[in-house]
Enzyme design. Structure first.
Site, mmCIF file in Angstrom:
data_model
loop_
_atom_site.group_PDB
_atom_site.id
_atom_site.type_symbol
_atom_site.label_atom_id
_atom_site.label_comp_id
_atom_site.label_asym_id
_atom_site.label_seq_id
_atom_site.Cartn_x
_atom_site.Cartn_y
_atom_site.Cartn_z
ATOM 1 C CB SER A 130 -0.913 0.020 1.217
ATOM 2 O OG SER A 130 -1.632 1.236 1.223
ATOM 3 C CE LYS A 184 -3.020 -2.312 -0.466
ATOM 4 N NZ LYS A 184 -3.406 -2.267 -1.826
ATOM 5 C CG HIS A 187 -4.964 -0.959 3.647
ATOM 6 N ND1 HIS A 187 -5.116 -0.360 2.414
ATOM 7 C CD2 HIS A 187 -4.164 -0.133 4.350
ATOM 8 C CE1 HIS A 187 -4.438 0.781 2.381
ATOM 9 N NE2 HIS A 187 -3.851 0.928 3.541
ATOM 10 C CG ASN A 188 -7.077 -1.465 -0.902
ATOM 11 O OD1 ASN A 188 -6.123 -1.327 -0.145
ATOM 12 N ND2 ASN A 188 -6.925 -1.551 -2.205
ATOM 13 C CD GLU A 191 -7.249 3.440 0.059
ATOM 14 O OE1 GLU A 191 -6.299 2.725 0.438
ATOM 15 O OE2 GLU A 191 -7.443 3.708 -1.138
HETATM 16 P P1 NBP Z 1 -1.076 -2.056 -13.492
HETATM 17 O O1 NBP Z 1 -2.058 -2.734 -12.595
HETATM 18 O O2 NBP Z 1 -1.523 -0.894 -14.281
HETATM 19 O O3 NBP Z 1 -0.456 -3.159 -14.482
HETATM 20 C C1 NBP Z 1 0.476 -2.806 -15.460
HETATM 21 C C2 NBP Z 1 1.584 -3.836 -15.505
HETATM 22 O O4 NBP Z 1 1.038 -5.143 -15.780
HETATM 23 C C3 NBP Z 1 2.568 -3.557 -16.627
HETATM 24 O O5 NBP Z 1 3.861 -3.908 -16.196
HETATM 25 C C4 NBP Z 1 2.069 -4.487 -17.730
HETATM 26 O O6 NBP Z 1 3.048 -4.822 -18.662
HETATM 27 C C5 NBP Z 1 1.734 -5.684 -16.913
HETATM 28 N N1 NBP Z 1 0.928 -6.672 -17.654
HETATM 29 C C6 NBP Z 1 -0.358 -6.603 -18.085
HETATM 30 BR BR1 NBP Z 1 -1.449 -5.156 -17.945
HETATM 31 N N2 NBP Z 1 -0.764 -7.712 -18.714
HETATM 32 C C7 NBP Z 1 0.309 -8.532 -18.657
HETATM 33 C C8 NBP Z 1 0.517 -9.838 -19.119
HETATM 34 N N3 NBP Z 1 -0.468 -10.523 -19.716
HETATM 35 N N4 NBP Z 1 1.732 -10.391 -18.926
HETATM 36 C C9 NBP Z 1 2.709 -9.716 -18.310
HETATM 37 N N5 NBP Z 1 2.575 -8.455 -17.843
HETATM 38 C C10 NBP Z 1 1.383 -7.871 -18.007
HETATM 39 O O7 NBP Z 1 0.227 -1.644 -12.651
HETATM 40 P P2 NBP Z 1 0.321 -0.886 -11.248
HETATM 41 O O8 NBP Z 1 -0.632 0.247 -11.159
HETATM 42 O O9 NBP Z 1 1.781 -0.632 -11.050
HETATM 43 O O10 NBP Z 1 -0.157 -1.984 -10.190
HETATM 44 C C11 NBP Z 1 0.464 -3.243 -10.040
HETATM 45 C C12 NBP Z 1 -0.283 -4.014 -8.970
HETATM 46 O O11 NBP Z 1 -0.220 -3.293 -7.734
HETATM 47 C C13 NBP Z 1 -1.782 -4.208 -9.265
HETATM 48 O O12 NBP Z 1 -2.202 -5.421 -8.721
HETATM 49 C C14 NBP Z 1 -2.425 -3.071 -8.525
HETATM 50 O O13 NBP Z 1 -3.768 -3.324 -8.184
HETATM 51 C C15 NBP Z 1 -1.544 -2.989 -7.281
HETATM 52 N N6 NBP Z 1 -1.507 -1.683 -6.615
HETATM 53 C C16 NBP Z 1 -1.486 -0.531 -7.328
HETATM 54 C C17 NBP Z 1 -1.435 0.689 -6.666
HETATM 55 C C18 NBP Z 1 -1.378 1.992 -7.417
HETATM 56 O O14 NBP Z 1 -1.423 3.044 -6.771
HETATM 57 N N7 NBP Z 1 -1.250 1.982 -8.728
HETATM 58 C C19 NBP Z 1 -1.390 0.710 -5.267
HETATM 59 C C20 NBP Z 1 -1.375 -0.486 -4.569
HETATM 60 C C21 NBP Z 1 -1.434 -1.679 -5.260
HETATM 61 P P3 NBP Z 1 3.192 -3.942 -20.018
HETATM 62 O O15 NBP Z 1 3.985 -2.746 -19.633
HETATM 63 O O16 NBP Z 1 3.895 -4.854 -20.931
HETATM 64 O O17 NBP Z 1 1.800 -3.589 -20.465
#
Ligand code: NBP
Length: 469
Positions: A130, A184, A187-188, A191
């Site tokens: 988080s 987690k 937690h959400n 939130e």
């Molecule tokens: P995203 O949830 O937006 O996912 C993007 C990533 O997933 C990129 O690296 C993309 O690769 C990869 N990807 C996808 Br889409 N399909 C794929 C596939 N079939 N094979 C391999 N890679 C694939 O990224 P994020 O926002 O950084 O979040 C990552 C995780 O953390 C999620 O579970 C999210 O819920 C969680 N989270 C996010 C936040 C936040 O604030 N964003 C906070 C807390 C937790 P590519 O670049 O090749 O498309």
């Protein structure tokens, strides 16, 4: 360079967490499906101080660069992308290696994957992370679940990478299986509740109290110096100060009143229903998001129904004080619901959860970080088997001091036609929980009359059915 750990998935979370790990002195290998993100991450690592981070565009090279037994964090979109990533990784990993999914994954998916990769001798963890982008880069709150031996392997890294608070790093081994993802998720859900309670405070202060954005900014900044001190209150003050750079006035007034969501709040409410745990505040927050989405219908309905006449003689300072107290009391109820849901599920799956330790790791790094979490930790330290935060001596005292103000705020909102679903649900939770006798006797009578569902009696043991005719 041989690297201590690997990370796959270089979107917002992965890129920032990888840089954080490298900055804490752990050489890291990184990989992403699309190669551009690898270049971006390597460029950032160089720009941010020549950090020990090596980018790979070939997954086999990536895996080969990690020290054995390997630990690989995955931070890709939850669901199928995680399965796809695992399928590619396992081709190159060896028995004893560890995969850690850091995404917001459904806990049962983690347990399924753990079983799958165990067939190849691999260890698997599901770890909630988080704190969004900033948390990932500077120090998140992390909730790892899975085999304890896997935790012990990565603990020295995670403890340095996590946010640090007065009583240690914001990470601990949550428990086996999907416990980390589960905590987690809750937690959400909490939130969602916190954000909705703050939004309702804003609505009352603005529409009943007539506070301007400048006044609202000052009120939230002031609240952030007391019992409500938290990240969400702090950013709320910041939001009210932001002028619109594309027109006159304040940005907050130009933002469309439709709330988005990604699903963890919905999962929390579904889980509460599944486990038969009352979670009205989080449910109210979720419903508020759904209703916010019906913008066109709401606009049409607003033409049909007038607002009630505004209450006369509002004392702004008194209202601000009342809302502060109502917000704090409501928050206690919301956390009571969340912690009870965690406990219920933990007991079902024998996860052996430590609720005090969970509250502690939320004190820093995450979106719900707040001074208040230390009070929750202390409550569970006083009594690890506490049935409800409401009956902890300290919280009970705080609620008693605030309940008059809380009732005034909900009453005023009702009279003013301002919906306060989360305030009201919290108060209803409190009033239901604190009353020795509820009208459930009548519901039981109805059930027995129409369906012969039987009832118990207050004056003798057994199960009874009456001939209601
Ligand atoms: P995203 O949830 O937006 O996912 C993007 C990533 O997933 C990129 O690296 C993309 O690769 C990869 N990807 C996808 Br889409 N399909 C794929 C596939 N079939 N094979 C391999 N890679 C694939 O990224 P994020 O926002 O950084 O979040 C990552 C995780 O953390 C999620 O579970 C999210 O819920 C969680 N989270 C996010 C936040 C936040 O604030 N964003 C906070 C807390 C937790 P590519 O670049 O090749 O498309």
């Amino acid at each position: 360079m041989s690297t201590r750990i690997g990370l796959v998935g270089l979107a917002v979370m992965g890129q920032n967490l990888a840089l954080n790990i490298a900055e804490k002195g752990f050489p890291i290998a990184v990989y992403n499906r699309s190669p551009e993100k690898v270049d971006d991450t390597v460029a950032r690592a160089q720009a941010e101080g020549d950090l020990p981070l090596v980018g790979y565009k070939d997954i086999q090279d990536f895996v080969a660069a990690i020290e054995r037994p390997r630990s690989v964090i995955i931070l890709v979109k939850a669901g199928k992308p995680v399965d796809d990533t695992i399928a590619k990784l396992v081709e190159h990993l060896e028995p004893g290696d560890l995969i850690i999914d850091g995404g917001n994954e459904w806990f049962e998916n983690t347990e399924r994957r753990a079983r799958q990769v165990a067939e190849r001798g691999l260890l698997y963890m599901g770890m909630g992370v988080s704190g969004g982008e900033e948390g990932a880069r500077k120090g998140p709150s992390m909730m790892p679940g899975g085999p304890q031996e896997a935790w012990e392997r990565v603990a020295p890294i995670l403890q340095k990478v996590a946010a640090q608070v007065d009583d240690g790093p914001c990470v601990t081994w949550i428990g086996p299986g999907g416990a980390g993802n589960y905590v987690k998720m809750i937690h959400n859900g909490i939130e969602y509740g916190d954000m909705q309670l703050i939004a309702e405070s804003y609505d009352i202060l603005k529409h009943v109290g007539g506070l301007s954005n400048d006044e609202l900014a000052d009120v939230f900044a002031e609240w952030n110096r007391g019992e409500l001190e938290s990240f969400l209150i702090e950013i709320t003050a910041q939001i009210f100060r932001r002028r619109d750079d594309q027109g006159d006035g304040w940005l907050v007034d130009k933002i469309l009143d439709k709330t988005g969501m990604k699903g963890t709040g919905r999962w929390t409410v579904q889980e509460a229903a599944e486990r038969s745990v009352a979670a009205g505040t989080m449910t109210a927050a979720l419903d508020a998001r759904y209703l916010s989405g019906l913008k066109d219908e709401r606009v049409a309905a607003s033409r049909l129904f007038d607002d009630p006449a505004p209450p006369a003689g509002i004392d702004k300072a008194a209202l601000v004080n009342d809302v502060r107290q109502a917000l704090y009391a409501s928050k206690i109820c919301s956390y009571a619901q969340g912690m009870n849901l965690i406990r219920a599920t933990g007991e079902t799956f024998a996860w052996g959860l430590d609720l005090g330790a969970i509250a502690r790791i939320w004190k820093g790094g995450c979106i719900i970080r707040a001074v208040f979490l230390d009070r929750i930790k202390q409550a569970y330290d006083r009594d690890p088997k506490l049935p409800n935060l409401l009956v902890d001596a300290e919280f009970a005292r705080e609620i008693k001091e605030r309940q008059d103000a809380w009732r005034r705020v909900v009453g005023l909102a009702v009279a003013s036609g301002i919906a306060t679903p989360a305030f009201s649900a919290s108060l209803a939770y409190f009033d239901s929980y604190r009353r020795a006798r509820l009208p459930a006797n009548l519901v039981q009578a109805q059930r027995d009359l129409f369906g012969a569902h039987t009832f118990e009696r207050t004056d003798r043991e057994g199960s009874f059915h009456a001939d209601w005719e």
